[in-house]
Write an enzyme that holds these catalytic residues in place. Structure first.
Site, PDB file in Angstrom:
ATOM      1  N   ARG A 125      13.543  16.582   8.062  1.00  0.00           N
ATOM      2  CA  ARG A 125      13.164  16.334   6.662  1.00  0.00           C
ATOM      3  C   ARG A 125      11.998  17.219   6.248  1.00  0.00           C
ATOM      4  NH1 ARG A 125      13.975  11.406   4.014  1.00  0.00           N
ATOM      5  NH2 ARG A 125      11.808  11.255   3.353  1.00  0.00           N
TER       6      ARG A 125
ATOM      7  N   ARG B 247       7.281  26.448   7.115  1.00  0.00           N
ATOM      8  CA  ARG B 247       7.229  27.636   6.258  1.00  0.00           C
ATOM      9  C   ARG B 247       6.313  28.695   6.826  1.00  0.00           C
ATOM     10  NH1 ARG B 247       5.751  24.404   1.696  1.00  0.00           N
ATOM     11  NH2 ARG B 247       7.701  23.520   0.933  1.00  0.00           N
TER      12      ARG B 247
ATOM     13  N   ARG C  11      12.657  -0.546  10.178  1.00  0.00           N
ATOM     14  CA  ARG C  11      11.215  -0.521  10.413  1.00  0.00           C
ATOM     15  C   ARG C  11      10.578  -1.126   9.185  1.00  0.00           C
ATOM     16  NH1 ARG C  11       8.499  -0.819  14.627  1.00  0.00           N
ATOM     17  NH2 ARG C  11       6.748   0.579  14.147  1.00  0.00           N
TER      18      ARG C  11
ATOM     19  N   ARG D 164      -1.111   6.407   7.549  1.00  0.00           N
ATOM     20  CA  ARG D 164      -1.681   7.204   6.462  1.00  0.00           C
ATOM     21  C   ARG D 164      -2.547   6.355   5.550  1.00  0.00           C
ATOM     22  NH1 ARG D 164       4.267   8.988   4.026  1.00  0.00           N
ATOM     23  NH2 ARG D 164       5.112   6.900   3.861  1.00  0.00           N
TER      24      ARG D 164
ATOM     25  N   GLU E  46      -1.555   2.277   5.541  1.00  0.00           N
ATOM     26  CA  GLU E  46      -0.155   1.918   5.811  1.00  0.00           C
ATOM     27  C   GLU E  46       0.040   1.748   7.319  1.00  0.00           C
ATOM     28  OE1 GLU E  46       2.477   4.253   3.287  1.00  0.00           O
ATOM     29  OE2 GLU E  46       3.929   4.275   4.917  1.00  0.00           O
TER      30      GLU E  46
ATOM     31  N   TYR F 221      18.727   6.458   4.822  1.00  0.00           N
ATOM     32  CA  TYR F 221      17.332   6.878   4.602  1.00  0.00           C
ATOM     33  C   TYR F 221      17.316   7.767   3.346  1.00  0.00           C
ATOM     34  CZ  TYR F 221      12.743   8.663   6.354  1.00  0.00           C
ATOM     35  OH  TYR F 221      11.423   8.997   6.537  1.00  0.00           O
TER      36      TYR F 221
ATOM     37  N   ASP G 294      16.128   9.208  -0.314  1.00  0.00           N
ATOM     38  CA  ASP G 294      15.018   9.362  -1.254  1.00  0.00           C
ATOM     39  C   ASP G 294      15.491   8.879  -2.629  1.00  0.00           C
ATOM     40  OD1 ASP G 294      12.922  10.313   0.301  1.00  0.00           O
ATOM     41  OD2 ASP G 294      13.726  12.345   0.289  1.00  0.00           O
TER      42      ASP G 294
HETATM   43  P1  FAD Z   1      15.038  -1.056  -3.344  1.00  0.00           P
HETATM   44  O1  FAD Z   1      14.029  -0.377  -4.163  1.00  0.00           O
HETATM   45  O2  FAD Z   1      14.656  -1.508  -1.966  1.00  0.00           O
HETATM   46  O3  FAD Z   1      15.559  -2.311  -4.167  1.00  0.00           O
HETATM   47  C1  FAD Z   1      16.323  -3.356  -3.613  1.00  0.00           C
HETATM   48  C2  FAD Z   1      15.880  -4.655  -4.275  1.00  0.00           C
HETATM   49  O4  FAD Z   1      16.789  -5.671  -3.920  1.00  0.00           O
HETATM   50  C3  FAD Z   1      14.498  -5.117  -3.834  1.00  0.00           C
HETATM   51  O5  FAD Z   1      13.688  -5.326  -4.959  1.00  0.00           O
HETATM   52  C4  FAD Z   1      14.793  -6.433  -3.098  1.00  0.00           C
HETATM   53  O6  FAD Z   1      13.756  -7.391  -3.237  1.00  0.00           O
HETATM   54  C5  FAD Z   1      16.075  -6.880  -3.772  1.00  0.00           C
HETATM   55  N1  FAD Z   1      16.899  -7.782  -2.961  1.00  0.00           N
HETATM   56  C6  FAD Z   1      17.341  -7.590  -1.698  1.00  0.00           C
HETATM   57  N2  FAD Z   1      18.085  -8.629  -1.290  1.00  0.00           N
HETATM   58  C7  FAD Z   1      18.118  -9.509  -2.336  1.00  0.00           C
HETATM   59  C8  FAD Z   1      18.720 -10.787  -2.520  1.00  0.00           C
HETATM   60  N3  FAD Z   1      19.437 -11.374  -1.548  1.00  0.00           N
HETATM   61  N4  FAD Z   1      18.550 -11.413  -3.703  1.00  0.00           N
HETATM   62  C9  FAD Z   1      17.817 -10.846  -4.692  1.00  0.00           C
HETATM   63  N5  FAD Z   1      17.217  -9.640  -4.553  1.00  0.00           N
HETATM   64  C10 FAD Z   1      17.372  -8.982  -3.392  1.00  0.00           C
HETATM   65  N6  FAD Z   1      11.649   8.246  -2.034  1.00  0.00           N
HETATM   66  C11 FAD Z   1      11.281   9.392  -2.642  1.00  0.00           C
HETATM   67  O7  FAD Z   1      12.100  10.029  -3.306  1.00  0.00           O
HETATM   68  N7  FAD Z   1       9.992   9.848  -2.559  1.00  0.00           N
HETATM   69  C12 FAD Z   1       9.031   9.193  -1.857  1.00  0.00           C
HETATM   70  O8  FAD Z   1       7.881   9.634  -1.802  1.00  0.00           O
HETATM   71  C13 FAD Z   1       9.400   7.991  -1.191  1.00  0.00           C
HETATM   72  N8  FAD Z   1       8.490   7.302  -0.487  1.00  0.00           N
HETATM   73  C14 FAD Z   1       8.860   6.156   0.145  1.00  0.00           C
HETATM   74  C15 FAD Z   1       7.883   5.468   0.854  1.00  0.00           C
HETATM   75  C16 FAD Z   1       8.202   4.288   1.494  1.00  0.00           C
HETATM   76  C17 FAD Z   1       7.153   3.550   2.274  1.00  0.00           C
HETATM   77  C18 FAD Z   1       9.540   3.797   1.417  1.00  0.00           C
HETATM   78  C19 FAD Z   1       9.921   2.533   2.132  1.00  0.00           C
HETATM   79  C20 FAD Z   1      10.498   4.463   0.699  1.00  0.00           C
HETATM   80  C21 FAD Z   1      10.178   5.660   0.054  1.00  0.00           C
HETATM   81  N9  FAD Z   1      11.107   6.362  -0.701  1.00  0.00           N
HETATM   82  C22 FAD Z   1      10.744   7.528  -1.313  1.00  0.00           C
HETATM   83  C23 FAD Z   1      12.507   5.879  -0.866  1.00  0.00           C
HETATM   84  C24 FAD Z   1      12.672   4.998  -2.120  1.00  0.00           C
HETATM   85  O9  FAD Z   1      11.863   3.855  -2.038  1.00  0.00           O
HETATM   86  C25 FAD Z   1      14.129   4.563  -2.218  1.00  0.00           C
HETATM   87  O10 FAD Z   1      14.987   5.669  -2.203  1.00  0.00           O
HETATM   88  C26 FAD Z   1      14.479   3.736  -3.461  1.00  0.00           C
HETATM   89  O11 FAD Z   1      13.391   3.032  -3.989  1.00  0.00           O
HETATM   90  C27 FAD Z   1      15.575   2.780  -3.095  1.00  0.00           C
HETATM   91  O12 FAD Z   1      16.060   2.099  -4.215  1.00  0.00           O
HETATM   92  P2  FAD Z   1      17.106   0.932  -4.001  1.00  0.00           P
HETATM   93  O13 FAD Z   1      17.470   0.423  -5.345  1.00  0.00           O
HETATM   94  O14 FAD Z   1      18.201   1.382  -3.106  1.00  0.00           O
HETATM   95  O15 FAD Z   1      16.352  -0.187  -3.138  1.00  0.00           O
HETATM   96  N1  UDP Z   2       5.964  13.275  10.508  1.00  0.00           N
HETATM   97  C1  UDP Z   2       5.063  13.618  11.496  1.00  0.00           C
HETATM   98  N2  UDP Z   2       3.770  13.850  11.163  1.00  0.00           N
HETATM   99  C2  UDP Z   2       3.321  13.765   9.898  1.00  0.00           C
HETATM  100  C3  UDP Z   2       4.242  13.429   8.875  1.00  0.00           C
HETATM  101  C4  UDP Z   2       5.554  13.178   9.214  1.00  0.00           C
HETATM  102  O1  UDP Z   2       5.430  13.686  12.660  1.00  0.00           O
HETATM  103  O2  UDP Z   2       2.121  13.999   9.663  1.00  0.00           O
HETATM  104  C5  UDP Z   2       7.357  12.994  10.903  1.00  0.00           C
HETATM  105  C6  UDP Z   2       7.603  11.511  11.209  1.00  0.00           C
HETATM  106  O3  UDP Z   2       8.535  11.463  12.282  1.00  0.00           O
HETATM  107  C7  UDP Z   2       8.231  10.995   9.951  1.00  0.00           C
HETATM  108  C8  UDP Z   2       9.074  12.194   9.524  1.00  0.00           C
HETATM  109  O4  UDP Z   2       8.261  13.318   9.878  1.00  0.00           O
HETATM  110  O5  UDP Z   2       9.013   9.846  10.197  1.00  0.00           O
HETATM  111  C9  UDP Z   2       9.431  12.220   8.057  1.00  0.00           C
HETATM  112  O6  UDP Z   2       8.237  12.219   7.308  1.00  0.00           O
HETATM  113  P1  UDP Z   2       8.214  11.839   5.774  1.00  0.00           P
HETATM  114  O7  UDP Z   2       6.846  12.100   5.261  1.00  0.00           O
HETATM  115  O8  UDP Z   2       9.377  12.495   5.121  1.00  0.00           O
HETATM  116  O9  UDP Z   2       8.458  10.274   5.855  1.00  0.00           O
HETATM  117  P2  UDP Z   2       8.515   9.151   4.736  1.00  0.00           P
HETATM  118  O10 UDP Z   2       7.813   9.668   3.515  1.00  0.00           O
HETATM  119  O11 UDP Z   2       9.968   8.867   4.526  1.00  0.00           O
HETATM  120  O12 UDP Z   2       7.794   8.005   5.350  1.00  0.00           O
END
Ligand code: FAD
Ligand code: UDP
Length: 368
Positions: free
Chosen positions: A171, A175, A248, A279, A299, A347, A349
């Site tokens: 991911r 560069r 996780r 982080r 986090e 996984y 985005d």
């Molecule tokens: P979700 O946003 O998880 O929505 C699902 C919803 O369903 C939740 O609100 C949940 O409460 C609800 N639900 C589940 N089961 C039930 C039930 N039985 N009854 C009622 N409600 C229920 N993507 C990026 O592009 N850039 C980023 O920087 C980025 N950072 C991230 C950082 C973290 C820590 C995480 C975990 C994800 C990140 N993502 C990022 C990914 C991004 O969060 C997801 O791609 C996106 O929000 C997923 O949308 P979704 O609708 O699939 O799920």
């Molecule tokens: N990663 C790492 N060191 C860093 C940042 C990321 O080793 O400083 C690795 C780690 O395995 C992580 C993966 O790169 O799970 C993807 O990172 P990303 O920032 O895309 O993760 P997310 O935003 O989805 O948590």
């Protein structure tokens, strides 16, 4: 005739985009969300005038123009570019791995020198990399693997790097230029006013029940709508009949500090194994905030157990096999659409979730 055309389970991006298309086609929607607020993982809470990304830092990036145009039709985006810094034993390194990182680490100045250094360090990995450790050493050499990858990854996933699939590390860009932009995508930014602006637009005109768990009242919701759009965990939908998929989880510790600028960057990664968090996010920097105070979030990765939030699917072979079994069942459902990060166990985005929901909606409503 049922009361609603669609009952949407969950109020994240997948459900939101689907709802937006449904309303465009004159359909009625009920949204059921078990949390007390809508938005899924993009929800922002306002603290001290700062939009705090409550479920982890979210930076929007995509190369898909259709997706970019769609979100820009809902909110204006700023010019934020993600450039995290990694802290290892008090030393700061630029991410993603680029000439700034290589210079700091080895004193090299040119791409040729950096490539030479990496070539020396990857020599002991022969053939196709079998796991994350081998893939990482192949990409950036052993020094970077040991300082910036191993500790972070093992904390994040709770597993040895030798037991993780290599795609996780692919991911990250590598560069041979002095460019600290974390993403390669063509478009990037944060919605001005925070992500809740998007959520409000996506669900406008829908009825919404918050604090309600669909799985606890399935019959009622099946009666309420013609079609269910389910965005929760797929294994939970089927009562875990083949076993539980692994996730996780994360724990967030948020603090308000009486100072304007704590770390000088939105994201600082802590790559040492012994620092318990991965982080620290300083939310105001996503929107170039000038407030007097600041809000930071540490986090902490956590083991997922039922009842805690499932954040990251663990896409290894065992879970992929289990998911395929649930997917087969889902294929036979005539009135249920499964979508999003949890229901597709991907996984994804944000842009990929939007794309997936757009495709499904266009199919459903006969749009192209
Ligand atoms: P979700 O946003 O998880 O929505 C699902 C919803 O369903 C939740 O609100 C949940 O409460 C609800 N639900 C589940 N089961 C039930 C039930 N039985 N009854 C009622 N409600 C229920 N993507 C990026 O592009 N850039 C980023 O920087 C980025 N950072 C991230 C950082 C973290 C820590 C995480 C975990 C994800 C990140 N993502 C990022 C990914 C991004 O969060 C997801 O791609 C996106 O929000 C997923 O949308 P979704 O609708 O699939 O799920
Ligand atoms: N990663 C790492 N060191 C860093 C940042 C990321 O080793 O400083 C690795 C780690 O395995 C992580 C993966 O790169 O799970 C993807 O990172 P990303 O920032 O895309 O993760 P997310 O935003 O989805 O948590």
């Amino acid at each position: 005739m049922k009361k609603y055309d669609y009952v949407l389970v969950g109020s994240g991006l997948y459900a939101g985009v689907f709802a937006w298309y449904a309303k465009k086609h004159g359909k009625s929607c009920l949204v059921v969300e078990r949390r007390s607020q809508p938005g899924g993982n993009i929800y922002c809470q306002e603290i001290e005038g700062i939009h705090v990304h409550q479920y982890g830092a979210h930076i929007f990036h995509t190369s898909n123009k259709k997706v970019w145009d769609f979100v820009n039709g809902l909110a204006e985006f700023n010019r934020y570019t993600n450039s995290p810094v990694a802290c290892y034993k008090g030393e700061m390194y630029n991410l993603p791995f680029n000439m700034n990182t290589f210079h700091k680490l080895w004193g090299v100045c040119t791409p040729k020198e950096a490539m030479e250094k990496i070539r020396e360090q990857q020599a002991d990995i022969q053939g196709e990399p079998n796991n994350l450790e081998e893939q990482a050493i192949r990409l950036v050499g052993r020094d970077i693997y040991e300082r910036l990858i191993k500790g972070y990854t093992e904390k994040q996933w709770g597993r040895d790097c030798k037991d993780l699939p290599s795609f996780i590390i692919r991911r990250l860009p590598v560069r041979y230029t002095y460019d600290n932009n974390y993403f390669n995508d063509r478009y990037q930014g944060i919605p001005i006013g925070g992500y809740n602006v998007l959520t409000e637009k996506l669900f406008a005109g829908c009825d919404m029940e918050l604090g309600r768990d669909f799985l606890e009242d399935r019959e009622y919701y099946a009666e309420a709508g013609e079609t269910i759009v389910y965005t929760g965990p797929i294994d939970a939908y089927y009562g875990y009949r083949f076993g539980k998929l692994e996730y996780r989880s994360l724990r967030f510790e948020t603090e308000v500090l009486d100072e304007p600028n704590y770390q000088g960057n939105a994201v600082v990664n802590y790559t040492e194994r012994k620092v318990p968090y991965t982080r620290i996010i300083e939310h105001k920097h996503f929107e170039f905030g000038t407030q007097e105070k600041t809000v930071i979030t540490r986090e902490y990765p956590a083991e997922w157990t039922p009842g805690t939030e499932p954040y990251y699917p663990v896409n290894d072979e065992k879970n992929a096999g289990l998911y395929r079994q649930y997917y087969q069942l889902a294929q036979n459902e005539a009135h249920v659409i499964f979508g999003g990060r949890l229901a597709e166990y991907q996984y994804y985005d944000m842009d990929k979730v939007i794309e997936s929901a757009m495709n499904r909606a266009e199919q459903e409503f006969g749009e192209k």
